[in-house]
Design a protein around this motif. Structure first.
Motif, PDB file in Angstrom:
ATOM      1  N   ASN A  99       0.801  -1.217   0.000  1.00 42.18           N
ATOM      2  CA  ASN A  99       0.000   0.000   0.000  1.00 42.18           C
ATOM      3  C   ASN A  99       0.839   1.274   0.000  1.00 42.18           C
ATOM      4  O   ASN A  99       0.295   2.378  -0.040  1.00 42.18           O
ATOM      5  N   GLY A 100       2.158   1.117   0.072  1.00 46.30           N
ATOM      6  CA  GLY A 100       3.031   2.277  -0.012  1.00 46.30           C
ATOM      7  C   GLY A 100       3.061   3.149   1.225  1.00 46.30           C
ATOM      8  O   GLY A 100       3.405   4.324   1.149  1.00 46.30           O
ATOM      9  N   ILE A 101       2.692   2.596   2.377  1.00 48.89           N
ATOM     10  CA  ILE A 101       2.719   3.374   3.615  1.00 48.89           C
ATOM     11  C   ILE A 101       3.674   2.719   4.610  1.00 48.89           C
ATOM     12  O   ILE A 101       3.910   1.517   4.565  1.00 48.89           O
ATOM     13  N   SER A 102       4.213   3.536   5.510  1.00 49.32           N
ATOM     14  CA  SER A 102       5.170   3.064   6.507  1.00 49.32           C
ATOM     15  C   SER A 102       4.532   3.054   7.888  1.00 49.32           C
ATOM     16  O   SER A 102       3.416   3.555   8.086  1.00 49.32           O
ATOM     17  N   PHE A 103       5.250   2.467   8.851  1.00 51.00           N
ATOM     18  CA  PHE A 103       4.820   2.540  10.249  1.00 51.00           C
ATOM     19  C   PHE A 103       5.966   3.099  11.072  1.00 51.00           C
ATOM     20  O   PHE A 103       7.041   3.402  10.534  1.00 51.00           O
ATOM     21  N   ASP A 104       5.732   3.290  12.348  1.00 50.43           N
ATOM     22  CA  ASP A 104       6.746   3.846  13.245  1.00 50.43           C
ATOM     23  C   ASP A 104       7.844   2.801  13.465  1.00 50.43           C
ATOM     24  O   ASP A 104       7.671   1.861  14.228  1.00 50.43           O
ATOM     25  N   TRP A 105       8.977   2.986  12.783  1.00 52.51           N
ATOM     26  CA  TRP A 105      10.045   1.981  12.841  1.00 52.51           C
ATOM     27  C   TRP A 105      10.635   1.821  14.238  1.00 52.51           C
ATOM     28  O   TRP A 105      11.204   0.774  14.558  1.00 52.51           O
ATOM     29  N   SER A 106      10.506   2.822  15.084  1.00 58.04           N
ATOM     30  CA  SER A 106      11.054   2.712  16.443  1.00 58.04           C
ATOM     31  C   SER A 106      10.349   1.628  17.245  1.00 58.04           C
ATOM     32  O   SER A 106      10.867   1.175  18.274  1.00 58.04           O
ATOM     33  N   LEU A 107       9.174   1.199  16.806  1.00 55.44           N
ATOM     34  CA  LEU A 107       8.454   0.133  17.505  1.00 55.44           C
ATOM     35  C   LEU A 107       9.236  -1.177  17.504  1.00 55.44           C
ATOM     36  O   LEU A 107       8.995  -2.053  18.336  1.00 55.44           O
ATOM     37  N   LEU A 108      10.177  -1.314  16.584  1.00 54.61           N
ATOM     38  CA  LEU A 108      10.939  -2.561  16.472  1.00 54.61           C
ATOM     39  C   LEU A 108      12.163  -2.591  17.376  1.00 54.61           C
ATOM     40  O   LEU A 108      12.953  -3.534  17.321  1.00 54.61           O
ATOM     41  N   SER A 109      12.304  -1.596  18.230  1.00 56.46           N
ATOM     42  CA  SER A 109      13.508  -1.490  19.056  1.00 56.46           C
ATOM     43  C   SER A 109      13.665  -2.649  20.035  1.00 56.46           C
ATOM     44  O   SER A 109      14.775  -2.936  20.487  1.00 56.46           O
ATOM     45  N   TRP A 110      12.569  -3.357  20.352  1.00 50.23           N
ATOM     46  CA  TRP A 110      12.649  -4.461  21.311  1.00 50.23           C
ATOM     47  C   TRP A 110      13.230  -5.735  20.702  1.00 50.23           C
ATOM     48  O   TRP A 110      13.607  -6.663  21.408  1.00 50.23           O
ATOM     49  N   LEU A 111      13.316  -5.785  19.374  1.00 51.44           N
ATOM     50  CA  LEU A 111      13.799  -6.996  18.727  1.00 51.44           C
ATOM     51  C   LEU A 111      15.286  -7.208  18.996  1.00 51.44           C
ATOM     52  O   LEU A 111      16.060  -6.266  19.075  1.00 51.44           O
ATOM     53  N   ASP A 112      15.656  -8.467  19.135  1.00 49.98           N
ATOM     54  CA  ASP A 112      17.074  -8.791  19.290  1.00 49.98           C
ATOM     55  C   ASP A 112      17.477  -9.777  18.201  1.00 49.98           C
ATOM     56  O   ASP A 112      16.701 -10.072  17.297  1.00 49.98           O
ATOM     57  N   GLU A 154      17.079   6.066   6.278  1.00 52.85           N
ATOM     58  CA  GLU A 154      16.570   6.338   7.620  1.00 52.85           C
ATOM     59  C   GLU A 154      16.020   5.065   8.252  1.00 52.85           C
ATOM     60  O   GLU A 154      16.250   4.794   9.444  1.00 52.85           O
ATOM     61  N   ALA A 155      15.309   4.263   7.463  1.00 52.61           N
ATOM     62  CA  ALA A 155      14.749   3.009   7.975  1.00 52.61           C
ATOM     63  C   ALA A 155      15.846   2.077   8.461  1.00 52.61           C
ATOM     64  O   ALA A 155      15.741   1.462   9.532  1.00 52.61           O
ATOM     65  N   LEU A 156      16.918   1.962   7.698  1.00 53.59           N
ATOM     66  CA  LEU A 156      18.025   1.092   8.092  1.00 53.59           C
ATOM     67  C   LEU A 156      18.753   1.640   9.313  1.00 53.59           C
ATOM     68  O   LEU A 156      19.180   0.873  10.185  1.00 53.59           O
ATOM     69  N   PHE A 157      18.886   2.949   9.392  1.00 51.94           N
ATOM     70  CA  PHE A 157      19.563   3.564  10.533  1.00 51.94           C
ATOM     71  C   PHE A 157      18.780   3.331  11.827  1.00 51.94           C
ATOM     72  O   PHE A 157      19.359   3.000  12.871  1.00 51.94           O
ATOM     73  N   ILE A 158      17.461   3.453  11.763  1.00 49.79           N
ATOM     74  CA  ILE A 158      16.631   3.314  12.960  1.00 49.79           C
ATOM     75  C   ILE A 158      16.502   1.856  13.387  1.00 49.79           C
ATOM     76  O   ILE A 158      16.593   1.530  14.570  1.00 49.79           O
ATOM     77  N   THR A 159      16.276   0.972  12.425  1.00 47.00           N
ATOM     78  CA  THR A 159      15.941  -0.405  12.767  1.00 47.00           C
ATOM     79  C   THR A 159      17.128  -1.361  12.751  1.00 47.00           C
ATOM     80  O   THR A 159      17.085  -2.402  13.409  1.00 47.00           O
ATOM     81  N   LYS A 160      18.164  -1.044  11.976  1.00 51.44           N
ATOM     82  CA  LYS A 160      19.262  -1.996  11.730  1.00 51.44           C
ATOM     83  C   LYS A 160      18.707  -3.310  11.189  1.00 51.44           C
ATOM     84  O   LYS A 160      19.223  -4.397  11.481  1.00 51.44           O
ATOM     85  N   ALA A 161      17.638  -3.231  10.427  1.00 53.66           N
ATOM     86  CA  ALA A 161      16.972  -4.425   9.900  1.00 53.66           C
ATOM     87  C   ALA A 161      17.939  -5.287   9.104  1.00 53.66           C
ATOM     88  O   ALA A 161      18.688  -4.780   8.268  1.00 53.66           O
ATOM     89  N   PRO A 162      17.947  -6.599   9.365  1.00 55.41           N
ATOM     90  CA  PRO A 162      18.840  -7.482   8.621  1.00 55.41           C
ATOM     91  C   PRO A 162      18.409  -7.704   7.179  1.00 55.41           C
ATOM     92  O   PRO A 162      19.181  -8.218   6.369  1.00 55.41           O
ATOM     93  N   GLY A 163      17.163  -7.331   6.852  1.00 53.59           N
ATOM     94  CA  GLY A 163      16.667  -7.482   5.489  1.00 53.59           C
ATOM     95  C   GLY A 163      15.568  -6.476   5.224  1.00 53.59           C
ATOM     96  O   GLY A 163      14.891  -6.030   6.146  1.00 53.59           O
ATOM     97  N   ILE A 164      15.409  -6.100   3.954  1.00 51.38           N
ATOM     98  CA  ILE A 164      14.346  -5.163   3.584  1.00 51.38           C
ATOM     99  C   ILE A 164      13.591  -5.711   2.381  1.00 51.38           C
ATOM    100  O   ILE A 164      14.144  -6.423   1.542  1.00 51.38           O
ATOM    101  N   ASP A 165      12.311  -5.376   2.332  1.00 52.07           N
ATOM    102  CA  ASP A 165      11.425  -5.842   1.281  1.00 52.07           C
ATOM    103  C   ASP A 165      10.795  -4.616   0.626  1.00 52.07           C
ATOM    104  O   ASP A 165      10.252  -3.758   1.325  1.00 52.07           O
ATOM    105  N   VAL A 166      10.868  -4.535  -0.692  1.00 57.39           N
ATOM    106  CA  VAL A 166      10.324  -3.367  -1.386  1.00 57.39           C
ATOM    107  C   VAL A 166       9.397  -3.819  -2.498  1.00 57.39           C
ATOM    108  O   VAL A 166       9.633  -4.835  -3.155  1.00 57.39           O
ATOM    109  N   SER A 167       8.322  -3.065  -2.694  1.00 55.17           N
ATOM    110  CA  SER A 167       7.401  -3.351  -3.790  1.00 55.17           C
ATOM    111  C   SER A 167       6.951  -2.050  -4.440  1.00 55.17           C
ATOM    112  O   SER A 167       7.450  -1.661  -5.483  1.00 55.17           O
TER     113      SER A 167
END
Length: 213
Positions: A135-148, A166-179
């Protein structure tokens, strides 16, 4: 993915996963037999992912038989028990998707830890939308801060060339998905936008690589 050009460019730019959506209401829907043809160049180079939404057994039988995916991405309301059943039936790893708007939406994840092999966190669809994702919308990435490190996940939801750093900086996500972020219209992938997105990811990752992060 719906065209050989998009698959080819994503592979050349280093995509680790190539997804095909089997949800008929989505503008990204593709028939399993066509997806199987498009997936051939990706075999051995990237994981081939079948994206489904509360599929029937007959639907999954056809998809798995024709596409021979490396992974199933479950984007519906599948219970932990149902996830286990699907894994047992098809012998494939499962990525379970969670739609996120608030911290409460993430509480459901705990029941799936140790059951789903991977997770994907996407933005919750706006009211009235028939699409669970894309749908092309984001959520508050800081919510993922509890993940280890025990939670292997991908970040999705409204990612594009302008916000992925910015998304990678905030979340340090090991993977990203784009559509939608690499499309000119819903379901129409753009080779130029794929390039722009990968350029942005590489630029964002450069400082982290230099620092050893």
């Amino acid at each position: 993915m719906k065209t050989p050009e998009a698959v080819d460019r994503a592979l050349k730019r280093g995509a680790t996963h190539i997804g095909f959506i089997f949800f008929e209401k989505s503008p990204r829907y593709i028939e399993p037999d066509l997806a199987a043809k498009l997936a051939e160049p990706a075999r051995g180079k990237a994981k081939i992912v079948a994206v489904v939404v509360d599929p029937t057994n007959d639907e999954l039988d056809e998809i798995v038989s024709l596409l021979k995916p490396d992974m199933l991405q479950l984007h519906g309301n599948e219970s932990p028990e149902h996830v286990l059943t699907i894994k047992a039936l098809y012998g494939l790893p499962v990525m379970k998707v969670f739609s996120v708007r608030t911290a409460d939406d993430l509480k459901r994840v705990e029941a799936y830890i140790g059951i789903a092999d991977h997770f994907l966190f996407d933005a919750k669809a706006p009211k009235g939308s028939e699409l669970p994702g894309g749908n092309g919308i984001s959520f508050d990435w800081s919510l993922l801060s509890w993940l280890d490190g025990s939670v292997d996940y991908m970040l999705s939801g409204g990612l594009n060339k302008d916000n992925v750093a910015e998304a990678l900086f905030i979340t340090k996500a090991p993977g990203i998905d784009v559509s939608s972020g690499v499309e000119t219209a819903p379901g129409v992938k753009s080779v130029a936008k794929i390039d722009e997105f990968f350029d942005a990811v590489e630029k964002a990752n450069a400082p982290m690589m230099a620092s050893g992060s």
